[in-house]
Design an enzyme around this catalytic site. Sequence first.
Site, PDB file in Angstrom:
ATOM      1  N   HIS A  63      16.232   5.870  -6.036  1.00 28.13           N
ATOM      2  CA  HIS A  63      14.812   5.630  -6.302  1.00 28.13           C
ATOM      3  C   HIS A  63      14.123   5.006  -5.095  1.00 28.13           C
ATOM      4  O   HIS A  63      14.322   3.825  -4.797  1.00 28.13           O
ATOM      5  CB  HIS A  63      14.695   4.689  -7.513  1.00 28.13           C
ATOM      6  N   LEU A  66       8.679   7.527  -0.354  1.00 25.22           N
ATOM      7  CA  LEU A  66       8.473   7.800   1.075  1.00 25.22           C
ATOM      8  C   LEU A  66       7.020   8.100   1.385  1.00 25.22           C
ATOM      9  O   LEU A  66       6.644   8.264   2.549  1.00 25.22           O
ATOM     10  CB  LEU A  66       9.386   8.943   1.533  1.00 25.22           C
ATOM     11  N   ARG A  67       6.209   8.183   0.334  1.00 30.74           N
ATOM     12  CA  ARG A  67       4.741   8.182   0.447  1.00 30.74           C
ATOM     13  C   ARG A  67       4.113   9.413   1.090  1.00 30.74           C
ATOM     14  O   ARG A  67       2.890   9.467   1.234  1.00 30.74           O
ATOM     15  CB  ARG A  67       4.262   6.942   1.222  1.00 30.74           C
ATOM     16  N   ASN A  97       5.527  10.576  -6.830  1.00 32.07           N
ATOM     17  CA  ASN A  97       4.146  10.093  -6.993  1.00 32.07           C
ATOM     18  C   ASN A  97       3.412  10.025  -5.651  1.00 32.07           C
ATOM     19  O   ASN A  97       2.890   8.995  -5.238  1.00 32.07           O
ATOM     20  CB  ASN A  97       4.110   8.741  -7.710  1.00 32.07           C
ATOM     21  N   ASP A 319      14.053   1.050  -5.288  1.00 24.51           N
ATOM     22  CA  ASP A 319      12.619   1.210  -5.593  1.00 24.51           C
ATOM     23  C   ASP A 319      11.800   0.804  -4.365  1.00 24.51           C
ATOM     24  O   ASP A 319      10.750   0.155  -4.484  1.00 24.51           O
ATOM     25  CB  ASP A 319      12.190   0.416  -6.830  1.00 24.51           C
TER      26      ASP A 319
HETATM   27 ZN   LIG Z   1       8.741   3.112 -11.721  1.00 23.72          ZN
END
Ligand SMILES: [Zn+2]
Length: 447
Positions: A63, A66-67, A97, A319
């Site tokens: 998780h 890397l944007r 995302n 994360d």
């Molecule tokens: Zn999350």
Amino acid sequence: MKKNALLIKNARIIDPANDIDMIGSILIKDGIIQQTGGSITDSAPQIIDATGLVACPGFIDLHCHLREPGFEEKETVASGAAAASRGGFTTICCMPNTNPPLDNAATIDYVNTLAARESGRVTILTVGCITKNREGREITDMSELAGAGCVGFSDDGSPVSSSRIMVLAMLKAASLGLPIIDHCEDLELSHGGQMNDGWVAARLGLKGIPAAAEESIIARDIVLAEMTGAGLHITHVSTGGAVKLIREAKSKGLKITADVTPHHLTLTDERIASNPVKPEESPAFDTLAKVNPPLRSAADVEALIQGINDGTINAIATDHAPHTDEEKLCEFELAASGISGFETAFGVLMTLVHAGKINLNTLIARMTIGPSRVLINRFGRTGTLAAASPADIALLDVNRQWIVDKNNLLSKGKNTPFDGYTLKGTVVATIHRGEIVYRNSSPGIAQ
Ligand SMILES: [Zn+2]
């Protein structure tokens, strides 16, 4: 093959997948492990004397963010890859995302193209969206995403609030043999919340996010996974109640796996109110400790550690969530959630080993073979030092001290609550597919 042979010798080899903890050598050729053991007589043109160091499989992160595309000011695939390498990671899974999100094959292809450029130093795998535009309304063409190579499905950052949509997604994921990677949050219960609901939130006057916001969705999705037969991976578990639910589900034989982050294992909600390293500089509410799910209570931290120790929690995932300074240097309510985590993960986690709370071998297992098995359908040969495996290896100095300096992070995201902390334990080198892709050149602190 262009790659030369490499021999790592005199290392303490820790390979939990094969129950190995011994002093010995690892022989690598053409990017593949030839032999791991105590009596390797072959030599190689390149030799690393790893006396005093631990050699283990390269870390696997289920998780991270890397944007790219869309948020290149926070991180790029290239800067994230450099940071991951420094953290000892050789395989990382990036969340969808982005902007646009990874909800179609073309965007996944794009990220895979960027990832391929970094394939000399880290293997980057993509996670596809569960729903279109991560809106929770309509499932993506999951077959198409799987065809583009995604290793699981998630709307991370957002939950799938509709049970009906989650059932459809689970049925499809099950048919594809891929896991749902579940961000569990009841948005009605977490609405407006800034931090863990409890005494510290009350004292600070910030609206809390109750444990039930996470646990109610975990409970629901365990039931739905049982109904659909889907593989369910619950990510960034943060509460003791969640650990209990997952433990019970596993005892029933369900295909449930889970991960927890380094920060949820080592920090509590008190960190928002005070910084032990820089108490005088500490703002009243430290946005660097704002994360979703939020940092919880000391009792939750103990329960997470117990979950790591008894195997309820399969993996530790960073994360890694890089943000710009502007997104953190602002009012607590407006600040972005997340921590830049690749480069501090191992050092932070070693505080638990030095405190006697987690055994070193268990820690390494949860960072290597544990996450590998979550993705076992496609990536079963990572996370081990067995012969014929890819030569992905981390060399660790478990006793070397260093001070975290956010300005030295290779990640574009300097948002770490561990800035200024003295950590004991560092990654000395990272080897990916037989190549030394990172070497720590900074001196430690004399002890
Ligand atoms: Zn999350």
